[in-house]
Design an enzyme around this catalytic site. Structure first.
Site, mmCIF file in Angstrom:
data_model
loop_
_atom_site.group_PDB
_atom_site.id
_atom_site.type_symbol
_atom_site.label_atom_id
_atom_site.label_comp_id
_atom_site.label_asym_id
_atom_site.label_seq_id
_atom_site.Cartn_x
_atom_site.Cartn_y
_atom_site.Cartn_z
ATOM 1 N N ARG A 81 -15.691 13.289 -24.801
ATOM 2 C CA ARG A 81 -16.448 13.509 -23.550
ATOM 3 C C ARG A 81 -17.129 14.863 -23.637
ATOM 4 O O ARG A 81 -16.480 15.881 -23.826
ATOM 5 C CB ARG A 81 -15.518 13.472 -22.329
ATOM 6 C CG ARG A 81 -16.289 13.220 -21.019
ATOM 7 C CD ARG A 81 -15.409 13.391 -19.785
ATOM 8 N NE ARG A 81 -15.017 14.774 -19.647
ATOM 9 C CZ ARG A 81 -13.755 15.171 -19.414
ATOM 10 N NH1 ARG A 81 -12.782 14.311 -19.286
ATOM 11 N NH2 ARG A 81 -13.485 16.454 -19.314
ATOM 12 N N GLU A 107 -18.396 22.100 -22.740
ATOM 13 C CA GLU A 107 -17.554 21.912 -23.925
ATOM 14 C C GLU A 107 -17.616 20.459 -24.356
ATOM 15 O O GLU A 107 -18.067 19.588 -23.611
ATOM 16 C CB GLU A 107 -16.099 22.313 -23.648
ATOM 17 C CG GLU A 107 -15.419 21.427 -22.644
ATOM 18 C CD GLU A 107 -13.888 21.466 -22.706
ATOM 19 O OE1 GLU A 107 -13.323 21.968 -23.683
ATOM 20 O OE2 GLU A 107 -13.272 20.967 -21.750
ATOM 21 N N ASN A 145 -15.053 17.566 -25.589
ATOM 22 C CA ASN A 145 -13.636 17.203 -25.730
ATOM 23 C C ASN A 145 -13.498 16.110 -26.779
ATOM 24 O O ASN A 145 -14.107 15.040 -26.649
ATOM 25 C CB ASN A 145 -13.100 16.670 -24.396
ATOM 26 C CG ASN A 145 -13.220 17.695 -23.283
ATOM 27 O OD1 ASN A 145 -12.417 18.614 -23.195
ATOM 28 N ND2 ASN A 145 -14.242 17.562 -22.446
ATOM 29 N N SER A 169 -10.020 12.812 -20.528
ATOM 30 C CA SER A 169 -9.335 12.124 -19.429
ATOM 31 C C SER A 169 -10.303 11.444 -18.465
ATOM 32 O O SER A 169 -11.506 11.690 -18.487
ATOM 33 C CB SER A 169 -8.461 13.114 -18.667
ATOM 34 O OG SER A 169 -9.251 14.171 -18.230
ATOM 35 N N LYS A 192 -12.980 25.422 -29.157
ATOM 36 C CA LYS A 192 -14.062 26.256 -28.622
ATOM 37 C C LYS A 192 -14.661 27.140 -29.707
ATOM 38 O O LYS A 192 -15.850 27.449 -29.685
ATOM 39 C CB LYS A 192 -13.542 27.040 -27.427
ATOM 40 C CG LYS A 192 -13.210 26.035 -26.320
ATOM 41 C CD LYS A 192 -12.675 26.579 -25.068
ATOM 42 C CE LYS A 192 -12.653 25.515 -23.997
ATOM 43 N NZ LYS A 192 -11.602 24.499 -24.126
ATOM 44 N N LYS A 202 -13.237 32.721 -23.279
ATOM 45 C CA LYS A 202 -12.441 31.498 -23.452
ATOM 46 C C LYS A 202 -11.495 31.605 -24.642
ATOM 47 O O LYS A 202 -11.934 31.843 -25.766
ATOM 48 C CB LYS A 202 -13.368 30.297 -23.695
ATOM 49 C CG LYS A 202 -14.294 29.987 -22.535
ATOM 50 C CD LYS A 202 -14.970 28.644 -22.764
ATOM 51 C CE LYS A 202 -15.775 28.227 -21.571
ATOM 52 N NZ LYS A 202 -16.325 26.875 -21.714
ATOM 53 N N GLU A 205 -7.055 24.008 -24.084
ATOM 54 C CA GLU A 205 -7.628 22.878 -23.357
ATOM 55 C C GLU A 205 -6.800 22.641 -22.104
ATOM 56 O O GLU A 205 -5.650 23.037 -22.037
ATOM 57 C CB GLU A 205 -7.549 21.603 -24.218
ATOM 58 C CG GLU A 205 -8.229 21.685 -25.567
ATOM 59 C CD GLU A 205 -9.721 21.812 -25.458
ATOM 60 O OE1 GLU A 205 -10.297 21.257 -24.507
ATOM 61 O OE2 GLU A 205 -10.332 22.489 -26.307
ATOM 62 N N GLY A 206 -7.394 21.926 -21.154
ATOM 63 C CA GLY A 206 -6.606 21.449 -20.023
ATOM 64 C C GLY A 206 -6.813 22.216 -18.733
ATOM 65 O O GLY A 206 -6.200 21.902 -17.719
ATOM 66 N N ARG A 252 -17.342 15.642 -11.840
ATOM 67 C CA ARG A 252 -16.303 16.392 -11.124
ATOM 68 C C ARG A 252 -16.977 17.436 -10.252
ATOM 69 O O ARG A 252 -17.944 18.077 -10.679
ATOM 70 C CB ARG A 252 -15.350 17.067 -12.107
ATOM 71 C CG ARG A 252 -14.389 16.110 -12.754
ATOM 72 C CD ARG A 252 -13.599 16.763 -13.857
ATOM 73 N NE ARG A 252 -14.459 17.225 -14.939
ATOM 74 C CZ ARG A 252 -14.038 17.916 -15.981
ATOM 75 N NH1 ARG A 252 -12.780 18.250 -16.091
ATOM 76 N NH2 ARG A 252 -14.880 18.286 -16.935
HETATM 77 P P1 ADP Z 1 -10.940 23.374 -20.635
HETATM 78 O O1 ADP Z 1 -10.735 22.986 -22.057
HETATM 79 O O2 ADP Z 1 -9.807 24.137 -20.067
HETATM 80 O O3 ADP Z 1 -11.374 22.213 -19.799
HETATM 81 P P2 ADP Z 1 -13.636 24.392 -20.236
HETATM 82 O O4 ADP Z 1 -14.457 25.085 -21.234
HETATM 83 O O5 ADP Z 1 -14.057 23.019 -19.890
HETATM 84 O O6 ADP Z 1 -12.117 24.436 -20.716
HETATM 85 O O7 ADP Z 1 -13.585 25.269 -18.921
HETATM 86 C C1 ADP Z 1 -12.859 24.895 -17.767
HETATM 87 C C2 ADP Z 1 -13.761 24.946 -16.561
HETATM 88 O O8 ADP Z 1 -14.310 26.252 -16.400
HETATM 89 C C3 ADP Z 1 -14.956 24.016 -16.634
HETATM 90 O O9 ADP Z 1 -14.627 22.730 -16.181
HETATM 91 C C4 ADP Z 1 -15.967 24.718 -15.744
HETATM 92 O O10 ADP Z 1 -15.738 24.402 -14.384
HETATM 93 C C5 ADP Z 1 -15.649 26.186 -15.957
HETATM 94 N N1 ADP Z 1 -16.513 26.759 -16.989
HETATM 95 C C6 ADP Z 1 -16.308 26.720 -18.325
HETATM 96 N N2 ADP Z 1 -17.299 27.309 -18.992
HETATM 97 C C7 ADP Z 1 -18.166 27.751 -18.071
HETATM 98 C C8 ADP Z 1 -19.412 28.459 -18.131
HETATM 99 N N3 ADP Z 1 -19.944 28.835 -19.293
HETATM 100 N N4 ADP Z 1 -20.031 28.738 -16.964
HETATM 101 C C9 ADP Z 1 -19.500 28.361 -15.780
HETATM 102 N N5 ADP Z 1 -18.331 27.710 -15.653
HETATM 103 C C10 ADP Z 1 -17.670 27.394 -16.784
HETATM 104 MG MG MG Z 2 -13.160 21.200 -19.786
#
Ligand code: ADP
Ligand code: MG
Length: 550
Positions: free
Chosen positions: A205, A221, A223, A228, A386, A439, A443-444, A526
């Site tokens: 995803r 990102e 996945n 999920s 990442k 970051k 994950e999660g 979401r």
């Molecule tokens: P995870 O693997 O924990 O899902 P993500 O990279 O998806 O990590 O980050 C978690 C959440 O943080 C995302 O669903 C988003 O809401 C927010 N987020 C992540 N990266 C960014 C970004 N570059 N700008 C704004 N919000 C972000």
């Molecule tokens: Mg995410």
């Protein structure tokens, strides 16, 4: 897991809080006392006994080929103000219907307030958090996101085959991040024994936000493990279409603008096709699960569709159970609890918490060295880190894996991504931390660092000078436009300014040179209050949503 701001926000409709449990109970009791009467099934079963408002003449559009949309009345203005000025009595009516619909159609999760709700199916169910109405989303960006899915599928596959690229890119991370290091060790051991994966299955995803500063669709990102909500996301699209069929006239909205969501049936197709390639009709698909999982119904939907549509059986095992009950035969077959496993589908194993002891790592290694099809293989898992996302964004890296036309499309959706060995990037982030997200390789949800914490963390890590900066990447912060939404959790709604993240599912299956499947497979929207940094639904930050094409 962190529970985010959602619950702590003012709740506008306390009157809905009390009766919801009793309504859920009524549905459950009715089903139990007369199972024949309540045979609600998922949209994806063609044979389904499925109660809903009569369908309109035209089916809702799917992700691509949505030219049908032109026929729908063009009402962009209505979409922009989609969730504004809805009279409160209408909200109450829709709320009631939506809550009943969710209970009757399995749009549910385990209720964290009820013991055993994460271990015993059917105990302590509550509706999944959802948005009452779909979020508007421009058609052109939607098409762009859909078009990217097969390209990312191919990119993951090609990058996964470049072992040196993976090992080199993650070498500095490995030194400071024990979890990534363990994954890389398994990858190295597979290289040592010349283990190849002829049949490769990816259920991915790719998540995006629409950046208001640049007007670009930017990837958050990709996945590659445990993507999920293929099950519940379909149900939310269906819920929204159902509500708009009923109340669309009052709202000035057209249910045909909510695209059909095929995630659960397409993922089941992919798993069934992989199972078929393994070519052992007595083998099963094994779902690797956490010992407690409140999001189990999302997983059960997928397994139920796999069983009903394709006749493929699943077993659910934790990593620790796989360690005690599993072994690999001399021919490479993985046998767990007496059953040969054709496909291993991971819905656990992406977080260090899933490996509390050596037993879980032994299980991961056992699975990897077997001939079962892994979704994902260790290499696919690593491509989804990442750090690899950031490495792929460096100049001339995509060129190693993709053709020109695809490179341009992929690059267009890359936000700014930097390694922390780039002193200019670190300096900029310390000066303007609000423009960045820091970051770790996790994950999660709930792991990223924002705002002043970015500055503090960077300064601290620089001072420590232990190389720990390599455990993180820096990312440009994306700023989506906020709009009003009705967010519903535990039977209570509130309206707030919200932002959304669109995930597009993709499935990829190949056997040696033959690509059997490479498709986009539906979507997950979401939505979260705009003041919340994080975005996970299971982690308590966001609600499930669908999209209203404008
Ligand atoms: P995870 O693997 O924990 O899902 P993500 O990279 O998806 O990590 O980050 C978690 C959440 O943080 C995302 O669903 C988003 O809401 C927010 N987020 C992540 N990266 C960014 C970004 N570059 N700008 C704004 N919000 C972000
Ligand atoms: Mg995410």
């Amino acid at each position: 897991m962190t529970v985010g701001g959602f619950l702590s926000l003012p709740q506008s409709c306390p009157s809905f809080a009390a009766p919801i449990d009793s309504r859920n109970t009524v549905a459950a009791v009715a089903a139990a006392s007369n199972p024949g009467a309540l045979r609600f099934r998922h949209k994806s079963f063609p044979s389904a006994t499925y109660l809903r408002a009569p369908r309109r003449a035209m089916d809702p559009p799917r992700c691509l080929g949505s030219s049908d949309l032109e026929e729908a009345t063009d009402d962009i203005a209505a979409a922009a103000t989609l969730q504004r000025g809805v009279p409160s009595d209408l909200v109450e009516k829709m709320m009631y219907d939506a809550l009943v619909w969710s209970a009757l159609h399995g749009l549910v999760v385990g209720d964290r307030r009820v013991q055993n709700s994460g271990t015993v199916p059917g105990v302590g169910l509550v509706h999944a958090p959802f948005a009452l109405l779909p979020m508007s989303f421009p058609k052109a960006y939607w098409r762009q996101a859909c078009e990217l899915a097969p390209i990312f599928n191919e990119l993951v596959d090609r990058a996964s085959l470049d072992a040196k690229f993976l090992q080199d890119s993650l070498s500095r991370t490995k030194k400071v991040d024990a979890f990534t290091s363990r994954l890389l060790d398994i990858h190295s051991k597979m290289l040592e024994i010349n283990k190849t994966e002829d049949i490769r299955l990816g259920l991915h995803r790719s998540d995006y936000m629409l950046d208001s500063e640049t007007n670009l669709l930017l990837q958050i990102e990709l996945n590659t493990i445990s993507s999920s909500f293929p099950g519940l996301s379909c149900l939310v699209s269906e819920l929204h279409r159902n509500l708009l069929n009923q109340y669309g006239k009052d709202l000035g909205l057209d249910s045909r603008r909510v695209p059909g969501n095929t995630a659960v049936s397409r993922f089941a197709d992919a798993l069934a096709k992989a199972w078929n390639e393994y070519n052992n009709c007595s083998a099963v698909v094994m779902v690797v699960v956490q010992s407690e999982e409140r999001n189990m119904y999302d997983q059960h939907w997928l397994c139920a569709v796999l069983k009903e549509m394709h006749g493929v059986a699943t077993i659910r095992k934790t990593l620790s159970e796989i360690d005690t009950q599993g072994h690999v035969l001399p021919d490479g077959s993985l046998v767990v609890d007496g059953q040969t496993v054709a496909v291993i589908y991971f819905r656990a194993g992406y977080s260090p918490n899933d490996y509390p002891s050596e037993a879980e790592w032994r299980a991961r290694f056992l699975m990897e060295k077997s001939s079962a099809i892994k979704c994902p293989s260790i290499a696919y898992h690593l491509v989804g880190t990442k750090k690899i996302q950031q490495e792929l964004a460096k100049p001339n890296v995509l060129e190693r894996f993709l053709d020109n036309e695809d490179i341009a499309k992929v690059r267009k959706c890359f936000a700014g991504l930097w390694s922390l060995d780039d002193p200019d990037a670190v300096k900029s982030a310390i000066e303007k931390p609000d423009l960045f997200v820091l970051k770790p390789q996790r994950e999660g949800g709930g792991n990223n660092i924002y705002g002043d914490n970015v500055r503090e963390t960077l300064i601290r890590l620089q001072q420590q000078g232990t190389g720990e900066l390599a455990a993180y990447i820096l990312m440009q912060r994306i700023f989506p436009t906020a709009s009003l939404a009705f967010l519903v959790r535990e039977g209570v709604w509130h309206q707030d300014n919200a932002i959304s993240e669109l995930g597009i599912y993709g499935a990829y299956l190949r056997n040696k040179d033959k690509v059997i499947m490479n498709d986009q497979c539906g979507y997950l929207m979401r939505t979260k209050v705009s003041s919340s940094n994080e975005g996970g639904v299971a982690a308590g930050f966001a609600v499930l949503d669908s999209i209203y094409l404008t």
